[in-house]
Design a protein around this motif. Sequence first.
Motif, mmCIF file in Angstrom:
data_model
loop_
_atom_site.group_PDB
_atom_site.id
_atom_site.type_symbol
_atom_site.label_atom_id
_atom_site.label_comp_id
_atom_site.label_asym_id
_atom_site.label_seq_id
_atom_site.Cartn_x
_atom_site.Cartn_y
_atom_site.Cartn_z
ATOM 1 N N ARG A 237 1.060 -1.105 0.004
ATOM 2 C CA ARG A 237 0.067 -0.132 -0.119
ATOM 3 C C ARG A 237 0.965 1.251 -0.106
ATOM 4 N NH1 ARG A 237 -4.783 2.316 1.963
ATOM 5 N NH2 ARG A 237 -4.633 4.025 3.165
ATOM 6 N N VAL A 238 0.623 2.030 -0.874
ATOM 7 C CA VAL A 238 1.420 3.395 -1.137
ATOM 8 C C VAL A 238 0.513 4.521 -0.823
ATOM 9 C CG1 VAL A 238 2.884 4.767 -2.509
ATOM 10 C CG2 VAL A 238 3.136 2.076 -2.872
ATOM 11 N N ARG A 239 1.051 5.675 -0.069
ATOM 12 C CA ARG A 239 0.350 6.895 0.303
ATOM 13 C C ARG A 239 1.112 7.998 -0.313
ATOM 14 N NH1 ARG A 239 -3.912 9.519 3.905
ATOM 15 N NH2 ARG A 239 -4.282 7.367 4.346
ATOM 16 N N LEU A 240 0.829 8.674 -1.340
ATOM 17 C CA LEU A 240 1.224 9.848 -1.768
ATOM 18 C C LEU A 240 0.882 11.007 -1.220
ATOM 19 C CD1 LEU A 240 1.912 9.187 -5.521
ATOM 20 C CD2 LEU A 240 3.612 8.712 -3.851
ATOM 21 N N ARG A 241 1.657 11.846 -0.450
ATOM 22 C CA ARG A 241 0.919 13.146 0.376
ATOM 23 C C ARG A 241 1.380 14.335 -0.525
ATOM 24 N NH1 ARG A 241 -0.191 12.056 5.743
ATOM 25 N NH2 ARG A 241 0.422 9.819 6.312
ATOM 26 N N LEU A 242 0.707 14.781 -1.411
ATOM 27 C CA LEU A 242 0.790 15.772 -2.301
ATOM 28 C C LEU A 242 0.542 17.220 -1.484
ATOM 29 C CD1 LEU A 242 -1.175 14.270 -5.419
ATOM 30 C CD2 LEU A 242 1.269 13.759 -4.414
ATOM 31 N N ILE A 243 1.472 18.283 -1.762
ATOM 32 C CA ILE A 243 1.378 19.302 -1.084
ATOM 33 C C ILE A 243 1.721 20.462 -2.091
ATOM 34 C CG2 ILE A 243 2.004 20.778 0.872
ATOM 35 C CD1 ILE A 243 3.142 18.420 2.158
ATOM 36 N N ASN A 244 0.818 21.490 -2.446
ATOM 37 C CA ASN A 244 1.123 22.396 -3.412
ATOM 38 C C ASN A 244 1.464 23.881 -2.450
ATOM 39 O OD1 ASN A 244 0.935 24.582 -5.240
ATOM 40 N ND2 ASN A 244 -0.872 24.450 -5.648
ATOM 41 N N THR A 245 2.849 24.024 -2.657
ATOM 42 C CA THR A 245 3.557 25.116 -1.889
ATOM 43 C C THR A 245 3.576 26.573 -2.608
ATOM 44 O OG1 THR A 245 5.685 24.679 -2.131
ATOM 45 C CG2 THR A 245 4.688 23.452 -0.182
ATOM 46 N N ASP A 246 3.395 26.524 -3.848
ATOM 47 C CA ASP A 246 3.008 27.475 -4.682
ATOM 48 C C ASP A 246 1.725 28.326 -4.631
ATOM 49 O OD1 ASP A 246 5.534 27.226 -5.920
ATOM 50 O OD2 ASP A 246 4.857 26.013 -7.490
ATOM 51 N N SER A 247 1.676 29.496 -5.409
ATOM 52 C CA SER A 247 0.546 30.432 -4.850
ATOM 53 C C SER A 247 -0.528 30.203 -6.148
ATOM 54 C CB SER A 247 1.109 32.127 -4.906
ATOM 55 O OG SER A 247 1.645 32.023 -3.614
ATOM 56 N N THR A 248 -0.236 29.108 -6.772
ATOM 57 C CA THR A 248 -1.001 28.998 -7.826
ATOM 58 C C THR A 248 -1.413 27.536 -8.152
ATOM 59 O OG1 THR A 248 0.560 28.648 -9.711
ATOM 60 C CG2 THR A 248 -0.368 30.819 -9.509
ATOM 61 N N THR A 249 -2.607 27.229 -8.540
ATOM 62 C CA THR A 249 -3.139 25.964 -8.867
ATOM 63 C C THR A 249 -2.233 25.055 -9.718
ATOM 64 O OG1 THR A 249 -5.395 26.748 -8.677
ATOM 65 C CG2 THR A 249 -5.230 24.530 -9.238
ATOM 66 N N HIS A 250 -1.950 23.630 -9.054
ATOM 67 C CA HIS A 250 -1.282 22.570 -10.103
ATOM 68 C C HIS A 250 -2.298 21.510 -10.280
ATOM 69 C CE1 HIS A 250 2.589 24.576 -10.101
ATOM 70 N NE2 HIS A 250 2.520 24.668 -8.975
ATOM 71 N N ARG A 251 -2.015 21.012 -11.687
ATOM 72 C CA ARG A 251 -2.725 19.689 -12.097
ATOM 73 C C ARG A 251 -1.911 18.500 -11.947
ATOM 74 N NH1 ARG A 251 -3.843 16.664 -16.776
ATOM 75 N NH2 ARG A 251 -6.114 16.360 -17.204
ATOM 76 N N TYR A 252 -2.224 17.412 -10.998
ATOM 77 C CA TYR A 252 -1.802 16.118 -10.751
ATOM 78 C C TYR A 252 -2.264 15.145 -11.417
ATOM 79 C CZ TYR A 252 0.279 18.894 -7.003
ATOM 80 O OH TYR A 252 1.024 19.705 -5.906
ATOM 81 N N ALA A 253 -1.739 14.231 -11.875
ATOM 82 C CA ALA A 253 -2.233 13.015 -12.777
ATOM 83 C C ALA A 253 -1.388 11.744 -12.394
ATOM 84 C CB ALA A 253 -2.225 13.183 -14.097
ATOM 85 N N LEU A 254 -1.818 10.634 -11.750
ATOM 86 C CA LEU A 254 -1.418 9.694 -11.413
ATOM 87 C C LEU A 254 -1.729 8.272 -12.609
ATOM 88 C CD1 LEU A 254 0.467 8.127 -9.568
ATOM 89 C CD2 LEU A 254 -1.622 7.445 -8.268
ATOM 90 N N ALA A 255 -0.706 7.703 -13.130
ATOM 91 C CA ALA A 255 -0.777 6.914 -14.314
ATOM 92 C C ALA A 255 -0.136 5.722 -13.725
ATOM 93 C CB ALA A 255 -0.044 7.564 -15.558
ATOM 94 N N GLY A 256 -0.801 4.512 -14.468
ATOM 95 C CA GLY A 256 -0.340 3.387 -14.209
ATOM 96 C C GLY A 256 -0.856 2.474 -13.265
ATOM 97 N N THR A 257 -1.831 3.004 -12.382
ATOM 98 C CA THR A 257 -2.779 2.500 -11.533
ATOM 99 C C THR A 257 -3.980 3.092 -11.041
ATOM 100 O OG1 THR A 257 -2.516 1.396 -9.082
ATOM 101 C CG2 THR A 257 -1.404 3.667 -9.414
ATOM 102 N N PRO A 258 -5.032 2.348 -10.645
ATOM 103 C CA PRO A 258 -5.871 2.800 -9.968
ATOM 104 C C PRO A 258 -5.662 3.436 -8.634
ATOM 105 C CG PRO A 258 -6.667 0.675 -10.674
ATOM 106 C CD PRO A 258 -5.119 0.742 -10.788
ATOM 107 N N PHE A 259 -6.307 4.358 -8.263
ATOM 108 C CA PHE A 259 -6.270 5.079 -6.880
ATOM 109 C C PHE A 259 -7.321 5.756 -6.287
ATOM 110 C CE2 PHE A 259 -5.916 8.469 -9.913
ATOM 111 C CZ PHE A 259 -6.399 9.333 -9.045
ATOM 112 N N ARG A 260 -7.052 6.165 -4.968
ATOM 113 C CA ARG A 260 -8.299 6.792 -4.427
ATOM 114 C C ARG A 260 -7.714 8.151 -3.818
ATOM 115 N NH1 ARG A 260 -9.137 1.244 -3.278
ATOM 116 N NH2 ARG A 260 -11.636 0.758 -3.334
ATOM 117 N N VAL A 261 -8.539 9.022 -3.645
ATOM 118 C CA VAL A 261 -8.076 10.244 -2.856
ATOM 119 C C VAL A 261 -8.579 9.860 -1.221
ATOM 120 C CG1 VAL A 261 -8.446 12.852 -2.508
ATOM 121 C CG2 VAL A 261 -8.269 11.752 -4.787
ATOM 122 N N ALA A 262 -7.798 9.684 -0.493
ATOM 123 C CA ALA A 262 -7.936 9.282 0.808
ATOM 124 C C ALA A 262 -8.343 10.575 1.603
ATOM 125 C CB ALA A 262 -7.043 8.453 1.331
ATOM 126 N N ALA A 263 -7.573 11.500 1.421
ATOM 127 C CA ALA A 263 -8.067 12.593 2.326
ATOM 128 C C ALA A 263 -7.649 14.056 1.464
ATOM 129 C CB ALA A 263 -6.984 12.590 3.624
#
Length: 579
Positions: free
Chosen positions: A350-376
């Motif tokens: 089980r892998v958890r990726l903790r994504l943090i946007n520390t910039d002042s603008t919106t970023h677009r994230y895409a995870l390829a190669g596996t199904p995933f859930r947004v847990a939090a």
Amino acid sequence: MTTGSLLAADLVIAVLAAAGWLGGGAASAARRRPLALGLVAFALLATLARAITIIALARAGWWFAAEKVLIAAPLSLAAVAVAGPRLLRAPGDIRSVAVPLLFAGYAASGGLLVTVLHGYPASAGVGLLAVAGVLAATTVTWRVLGARPSPTVSRAALAAAVAALVTGTGLAVTPDAVTGVAHDHGYRDARTAGEPTRRFTLTAGTATVDVSGRDVAAWAFNGQVPGPELTATVGDVLEVTLRNRNIARGVTLHWHGYDVPNSQDGVPGVTQAAVLPGQEFVYRFRADQVGTYWYHTHAASDVGVRKGLYGALVVRPAPVTGVDVTVPVHTLAGLPLPAPRVEPVEAGVRVRLRLINTDSTTHRYALAGTPFRVAAIDGSDLRNPTPLVATAVLIPAGGRYDLVFTAPATPVALSVDGREVYATGPVSAATGAWPVLDPLTYGVASPVPWARFDREFTLVLDRGLDLRGLLPRYAHTVNGAADPDIPPQVVRLGDIVKFTIVNRSQVVHPWHLHGHHVLVLTRNGRPATGSLLWLDSFDVRPGEVWEVAFRADNPGMWANHCHNLAHADAGMTLHLLYS
């Protein structure tokens, strides 16, 4: 067409209408009859089109159309009423209608300037000032063209100008200013009690860091960007000593998204003084909120965060299983920072990726190669999130998403705005056309915990001319005022508070309230239908209206601002105050 598109279209049409009237007047003065008539016909069509956009904006919400209905529309009607009949009965010399046509252009321009320079809310003073300006310009035009100015117009211009001064232009709101440091309302919070079980020291100073082989001048904690990742297990008491080596503008630590007691919030001039070179400050609080957070300076935050004074804060449950990777995304001196080191992951883990946007603008994230859930999202777990495939997520400035998946035998890769930031191997996937997840419809719904609200506030986000300082500035405003002149929102302990946040500007405003998470109720009048969504950072896009609510359960004085930190620095900051 969205409300944001209508706002943009209305501005364009207003410019075209003003240009048409002014061009027609100039062509008339030059005795170029066909050109004048063509431009006037164009101006009339643009004026009609603007009437349609104003009606549509008024239907979307009075916030979007107030000054247009009350000021711009009457000026446009006056323009048509004056210029139209004069043009129809004009003699052979087209030059005789130059002044009426230019009056129409000034009237259209006046309404446009009210929207651009003042915006919301409409006021009698601003309306009178616009009328005075239109009449004064018309008087001057009469003189320039060699005609005798109308005494009635001249007197009306003077009367409107005097009335505007008497009533006030409305360009600023009388402030209930926020002053002082370390407000103490007599409350004590048990979250600061106990002996520390996790101690950290962060030293802020200038540094040179390597970004993809290029030396970049930065401000750094402990000489690195990002700063050290601060980790804790739920129940720990954290003690973080902040030292300033040589940042002349001072530093603090704000625990973004972590609802610390007010004395630990790190806002200079509100909860503490900025830590100057050679000084230190000790923060202490209990790690009672599991999730992904981050810390950053709140002194000169636009510059400080951009130059590297930030890091991750992660509070984990016990025990931790699987692989846990923190992925902060940041742009330093225009360069994206390198991705974190990726360790091999066995299939089935089980892998958890903790994504943090520390910039002042919106970023677009895409995870390829596996199904995933947004847990939090923003440190709060979602209820029964469903698997996602070929779906991107948008993370606002300051926001955090936790993605979880079971590692497959084949590689996976995470990209941000098309740039790979995490990969276990080569993955060829075109993610640019993937649909974007709407978090308001994701997961399983639960009942909203409140049926009534004790306090309700409306925040209308806009741009306008701020005349309070020594020099005028074109500020990002809230309800027509800019920091420090925005009155605080006053609540009492235990109140259920509702915010209506309206963006009538042309840019995205990622909204962030300190010390509290807010529950999303509606967006553009449509209720949230997914898992209860508790956020501390959310994008309010042009033309959007968000309704959010929270319980006032963390006493003190709290910053409430746009987390595009340049916008906050340019006026879009106010405060929530417990009485």
